[in-house]
Design a protein around this motif. Structure first.
Motif, mmCIF file in Angstrom:
data_model
loop_
_atom_site.group_PDB
_atom_site.id
_atom_site.type_symbol
_atom_site.label_atom_id
_atom_site.label_comp_id
_atom_site.label_asym_id
_atom_site.label_seq_id
_atom_site.Cartn_x
_atom_site.Cartn_y
_atom_site.Cartn_z
ATOM 1 N N HIS A 132 39.875 -20.424 36.059
ATOM 2 C CA HIS A 132 38.508 -20.335 36.575
ATOM 3 C C HIS A 132 37.492 -20.181 35.435
ATOM 4 C CE1 HIS A 132 36.359 -20.312 40.281
ATOM 5 N NE2 HIS A 132 35.662 -19.255 39.970
ATOM 6 N N SER A 178 32.175 -7.593 33.949
ATOM 7 C CA SER A 178 32.377 -8.779 34.791
ATOM 8 C C SER A 178 31.054 -9.524 34.920
ATOM 9 C CB SER A 178 32.862 -8.371 36.179
ATOM 10 O OG SER A 178 31.818 -7.718 36.865
ATOM 11 N N GLY A 179 31.150 -10.741 35.434
ATOM 12 C CA GLY A 179 29.952 -11.557 35.605
ATOM 13 C C GLY A 179 28.986 -10.936 36.604
ATOM 14 N N ALA A 180 29.521 -10.480 37.725
ATOM 15 C CA ALA A 180 28.664 -9.894 38.754
ATOM 16 C C ALA A 180 27.938 -8.669 38.212
ATOM 17 C CB ALA A 180 29.500 -9.513 39.976
ATOM 18 N N ASN A 221 25.046 -9.678 36.052
ATOM 19 C CA ASN A 221 23.907 -10.132 36.863
ATOM 20 C C ASN A 221 23.232 -8.966 37.575
ATOM 21 O OD1 ASN A 221 24.131 -12.816 36.141
ATOM 22 N ND2 ASN A 221 25.575 -13.282 37.777
ATOM 23 N N PHE A 272 25.790 -19.604 42.538
ATOM 24 C CA PHE A 272 26.763 -18.513 42.735
ATOM 25 C C PHE A 272 26.570 -17.490 41.621
ATOM 26 C CE2 PHE A 272 30.649 -16.169 42.183
ATOM 27 C CZ PHE A 272 31.075 -15.949 43.484
ATOM 28 N N GLY A 281 28.086 -13.966 42.045
ATOM 29 C CA GLY A 281 29.028 -12.859 42.102
ATOM 30 C C GLY A 281 29.058 -12.183 43.452
HETATM 31 C C1 LIG Z 1 28.020 -18.470 37.524
HETATM 32 C C2 LIG Z 1 28.799 -17.259 37.920
HETATM 33 N N1 LIG Z 1 28.170 -16.074 37.935
HETATM 34 C C3 LIG Z 1 28.806 -14.939 38.251
HETATM 35 C C4 LIG Z 1 30.149 -14.950 38.592
HETATM 36 C C5 LIG Z 1 30.841 -13.669 38.944
HETATM 37 O O1 LIG Z 1 31.669 -13.290 37.884
HETATM 38 P P1 LIG Z 1 32.797 -12.191 38.116
HETATM 39 O O2 LIG Z 1 33.794 -12.777 39.051
HETATM 40 O O3 LIG Z 1 33.338 -11.938 36.738
HETATM 41 O O4 LIG Z 1 32.118 -11.002 38.687
HETATM 42 C C6 LIG Z 1 30.853 -16.166 38.584
HETATM 43 C C7 LIG Z 1 32.270 -16.219 38.951
HETATM 44 O O5 LIG Z 1 32.837 -17.240 39.244
HETATM 45 C C8 LIG Z 1 30.157 -17.347 38.242
HETATM 46 O O6 LIG Z 1 30.757 -18.536 38.231
#
Ligand SMILES: Cc1ncc(COP(=O)(O)O)c(C=O)c1O
Length: 390
Positions: free
Chosen positions: A51, A109-111, A114, A137, A139
């Motif tokens: 992913h 993490s990504g979320a 953000n 998208f 998170g």
């Molecule tokens: C563009 C984008 N932002 C945020 C996220 C969230 O990241 P995470 O799953 O590490 O929280 C994702 C996950 O696929 C993503 O593709």
């Protein structure tokens, strides 16, 4: 040769896990470069990269060495105790990005990246509205989910969104002024949408957002969790498009498999921060910082950005074949447009030992390979595609 499995039958492995993920019929035993070795003996060429995480591929020696070195020296320490590796990794990341985004807040993490970017925007502007793009998208947490297209209707789960959100069309720069106004704290956008189908939002749209944010005093956030850290063939999509946001969020390939994310801020944003505005236990952990530093060092020293650009162009020229009618996206975040449902093409490729991804667009097959992928690997993909009916 082992017979390909069509379903995953490992009940002992699954029985205690929350059943929230659809799963591919492969049980991975180990990985090496761009290859996955399945427990049933198959060797699978990976165009999905966990992913978008495995930017350097599996088991890269520099990544392993950085992890091991740091684990032996000091595996974890709180942000309350200064550490050279934390400072050094932040300096390395900001130098890699350039563009004046010189302050880093490390998270996991990504979320979470953000979530913090949005909070910073609310605090700085005193406003309560966010503009996001359709099909975006960001998170699964409360704020990141609130700005994710379709989440509220599908999986959001919280009783209400914590702030006002408007979703603007992703392909109408002329409509930007209508959505972004003086109540807008920030606009959050993936310059190349991942889940939305490897869709290149494009320079005119990003420029329109930048101009309008400046006009109304809103902040511009690039969510580069998926499209950043080298994936476009530039350090970040902001570099690729030449449009400078106020904040960038990075994750996924930044750790190549070790959880690390970063919120990068311009001086205009970071200058407002006070102690305790943000916090984290694991963010900025020394192992996370050591791998982020090693990932960036490796991308640069092994000229992987040039490789992404070259091999991406090769994919675009050689993979419009069989059920593929076109390509969209950028670098190694590519969407192959399929004449048949992408899921069917994905299954047919997997039967030929090639792993690809899908997306929210049912006719887009998503490629997120490691930056070490070469043209020989692409030949294997185009050969497999040529043997799948349109
Ligand atoms: C563009 C984008 N932002 C945020 C996220 C969230 O990241 P995470 O799953 O590490 O929280 C994702 C996950 O696929 C993503 O593709």
């Amino acid at each position: 040769m082992a017979t390909p499995q069509t379903t995953l039958t490992i009940p002992a492995l699954n029985s205690h896990l929350a059943q929230v993920f659809a799963q591919y019929p492969i049980e991975v035993a180990h990985g090496e470069g761009v290859w996955l070795h399945a427990r049933d003996g198959r060797k699978i060429l990976d165009f999905y990269g966990g992913h978008a995480v495995a930017g350097l591929g599996y088991g890269h020696p520099r990544w392993l060495a950085a992890l091991e070195r740091q684990a032996r020296q000091m595996a974890f320490q709180t942000n309350a105790l200064p550490m050279v590796i934390r400072e050094r990794a932040a300096a390395r990341l900001t130098k890699f990005v350039g563009l004046g985004l010189d302050t880093v807040f490390w998270i996991n993490s990504g979320a979470e990246a953000n979530e913090n970017a949005l909070k910073v925007a609310f605090k700085q502007t005193g406003r309560s509205k966010i503009v996001a793009l359709e099909q975006g998208f960001h998170g699964r947490t409360a704020a990141a989910g609130a700005v994710t297209w379709g989440a509220f209707e599908k999986w959001y789960g919280f009783p209400r969104r914590p702030f006002d959100v408007r979703f603007a069309p992703r392909d109408k720069p002329a409509a930007v002024d209508e959505f972004v106004d003086r109540e807008t704290a920030a606009v959050i956008v993936e310059p190349v949408q991942g889940v939305g189908g490897a869709y290149d939002v494009g320079k005119p749209m990003l420029q329109a957002l930048r101009r309008r944010c400046d006009e109304v005093g809103a902040l511009l956030i690039f969510d580069e969790v998926q499209c950043g850290t080298g994936r476009t063939g530039a350090p970040f999509a902001a570099n690729f498009y030449g449009v400078v946001p106020d904040m960038i969020t990075a994750a996924k390939a930044l750790g190549n498999g070790f959880p690390v994310s970063a919120l990068l801020m311009s001086q205009r944003v970071a200058g407002h921060l006070k102690h305790d505005d943000m916090g984290t236990t694991f963010g900025g952990g020394p192992m996370a910082c050591a791998v982020a530093e090693a990932v960036i060092d490796t991308i640069e020293s092994e000229s992987l950005l040039a490789n992404v650009r070259q091999v991406s162009a090769y994919i675009c020229s050689s993979c419009i074949i069989g059920p593929v009618t076109g390509v969209q996206g950028a670098g190694f975040l590519l969407g192959l447009k399929t004449s048949r449902p992408a899921k069917e093409v994905q299954a047919a490729l997997l039967a030929k030992n090639i792993l690809t991804g899908t997306s929210a667009d049912p006719n887009i097959l998503r490629l997120l390979p490691a930056y070490i992928l070469n043209e020989g690997h692409v030949d294997q993909l185009s050969d497999a595609l040529s043997r799948i009916s349109a």
